[in-house]
Design a protein around this motif. Structure first.
Motif, PDB file in Angstrom:
ATOM      1  N   ASN A   1     -16.094  -9.478  -4.356  1.00 44.33           N
ATOM      2  CA  ASN A   1     -15.661  -9.026  -3.032  1.00 44.33           C
ATOM      3  C   ASN A   1     -14.176  -8.684  -3.038  1.00 44.33           C
TER       4      ASN A   1
ATOM      5  N   GLU B   1      -3.321   2.398   6.975  1.00 44.85           N
ATOM      6  CA  GLU B   1      -4.405   2.862   7.840  1.00 44.85           C
ATOM      7  C   GLU B   1      -4.314   2.246   9.228  1.00 44.85           C
TER       8      GLU B   1
ATOM      9  N   ARG C   1      -9.794  -2.419  -3.733  1.00 42.09           N
ATOM     10  CA  ARG C   1      -9.914  -0.981  -4.001  1.00 42.09           C
ATOM     11  C   ARG C   1      -9.972  -0.196  -2.694  1.00 42.09           C
ATOM     12  N   LYS C   2     -10.679  -0.734  -1.707  1.00 36.35           N
ATOM     13  CA  LYS C   2     -10.807  -0.046  -0.428  1.00 36.35           C
ATOM     14  C   LYS C   2      -9.492  -0.001   0.332  1.00 36.35           C
ATOM     15  N   HIS C   3      -8.767  -1.111   0.357  1.00 35.65           N
ATOM     16  CA  HIS C   3      -7.567  -1.209   1.182  1.00 35.65           C
ATOM     17  C   HIS C   3      -6.294  -0.780   0.452  1.00 35.65           C
TER      18      HIS C   3
ATOM     19  N   ARG D   1       0.819  -1.198   0.000  1.00 33.86           N
ATOM     20  CA  ARG D   1       0.000   0.000   0.000  1.00 33.86           C
ATOM     21  C   ARG D   1       0.854   1.248   0.000  1.00 33.86           C
TER      22      ARG D   1
ATOM     23  N   GLY E   1      -6.388   0.683  -3.006  1.00 35.97           N
ATOM     24  CA  GLY E   1      -6.640   1.825  -3.877  1.00 35.97           C
ATOM     25  C   GLY E   1      -6.607   1.520  -5.350  1.00 35.97           C
TER      26      GLY E   1
ATOM     27  N   SER F   1     -13.779  -5.244  -4.586  1.00 34.55           N
ATOM     28  CA  SER F   1     -14.236  -4.194  -3.682  1.00 34.55           C
ATOM     29  C   SER F   1     -13.242  -3.942  -2.556  1.00 34.55           C
ATOM     30  N   LEU F   2     -12.758  -5.014  -1.928  1.00 31.35           N
ATOM     31  CA  LEU F   2     -11.868  -4.856  -0.785  1.00 31.35           C
ATOM     32  C   LEU F   2     -10.483  -4.383  -1.200  1.00 31.35           C
TER      33      LEU F   2
END
Length: 350
Positions: free
Chosen positions: A304, A213, A310-312, A209, A314, A307-308
């Motif tokens: 899934n 976060e 992209r969320k975690h 990443r 990017g 989605s995850l």
């Protein structure tokens, strides 16, 4: 590809300035300067050509503990592909004018620039961080913001990758950023091999990443540490908070309290993060279809997974594989080898 390949080696030049911290210089030497004969046959390109330079032939390191003599002249920066800028224990003291000019010139011609710890002050002083995200040691965050308001500072992360300019946080994060760069240049397996030789985790929280976060776990009790490792070995299976609590021999409520105190997050958030990390490793290591990556990492479905990721992270799984996977690999992996690939990825991360 052998290190003796006719392809030119990527030139990494570390600038040393008066007062530079020897730890970060040691990290740069360890990661980019050592010969790696154990990697022959694994490299996509020759290993780095690493050199040191300074504005003067002799440079006094932090607190005058020792000096570097016969350092190469600053003008070798003109031929560098990657330039490591100097940090300094007191960032309120500006770097020397020749160093600032060398950094500006390197940026103008498109060299990749990297800073460790307070080296972000050097980059900002040269004006190459304006309008970009960056990080530095948390202790100096307020001073950095006051001096360089045009830089978007994030002091809570291990490192920030803005493409041509990369910055890392406190001293140990130099290892995180250096390994990140090796992964970009040479792939996951090579970076993992280098991390093992350095006896350092190939992935701390955040992995590939560009920002992190989740906090780095605090002191983890031995019992909870066992639960974390037990869960990591079973990421491809259904796992619930009750399963983790049963393994820890505590109630779900107690497990939540211990996770909050020792890991800094909830059990489900931690579990999802570990599954995303495993999915990233599977994407890097081969050409498994997305549905198999999702299954092997415990994320369930390709939808899934998208989605995850992209969320975690990017980016989409396809983009992640394009950036960090083996571009030339076309191996077709059978359904029966999925579990073996997952197990190998886990072993590499442990």
């Amino acid at each position: 590809m052998s290190q003796e390949s006719s392809q030119a080696a990527h030139r990494v030049v570390a600038i040393v300035d008066n007062g530079s911290n020897p730890f970060e210089l040691g990290v740069a030497t360890e990661l980019f300067g050592l010969r790696r004969p154990e990697l022959d046959g694994q490299l996509r390109a020759p290993w780095y050509d690493f050199r040191l330079c300074a504005a003067t032939p002799t440079v006094s390191m932090h607190a005058g503990f020792f000096s570097l003599s016969d350092v190469e002249p600053l003008d070798i920066v003109d031929d560098a592909d990657t330039v490591l800028v100097p940090n300094r224990p007191d960032p309120e003291v500006s770097p020397s004018a020749p160093v600032v000019e060398a950094v500006r010139s390197a940026a103008a011609r498109g060299a990749r620039l990297m800073s460790f710890c307070t080296g972000a002050f050097t980059l900002a002083e040269a004006g190459v961080l304006d309008g970009l995200r960056a990080t530095t040691h948390w202790r100096w965050a307020d001073a950095f913001r006051a001096r360089f308001p045009r830089v978007e500072l994030d002091p809570d992360v291990l490192y920030v990758d803005e493409g041509a300019v990369l910055t890392s946080a406190g001293s140990a994060a130099a290892l995180d950023l250096g390994l990140h760069v090796i992964r970009k240049d040479h792939g996951a397996d090579v970076a993992n091999a280098v991390s093992r030789r350095a006896v350092f985790a190939g992935h701390r929280d955040g992995g590939q990443r560009q920002f992190v976060e989740r906090p780095v776990p605090r002191h983890v009790h031995a019992g909870l540490s066992d639960v974390l490792e037990w869960a990591r070995r079973r990421l491809d299976r259904p796992l619930t908070v009750r399963d983790l609590a049963r393994r820890a021999a505590v109630s779900p409520a107690t497990l939540h309290r211990r996770f909050a105190a020792e890991v800094g997050t909830t059990p489900l958030v931690w579990l999802t993060g570990e599954r995303v990390r495993l999915a990233c490793q599977l994407l890097e290591r081969g050409e498994l279809p997305l549905d198999r990556v999702a299954e092997a990492s415990g994320l369930g479905t390709a939808s899934n997974l998208r989605s995850l990721l992209r969320k975690h992270v990017g980016v989409s799984p396809t983009e992640y594989r394009r950036r960090f996977g083996y571009r030339s690999r076309t191996t077709s992996v059978s359904a029966g080898s999925t579990s073996a690939s997952a197990r190998e990825a886990r072993r590499s991360s442990e």
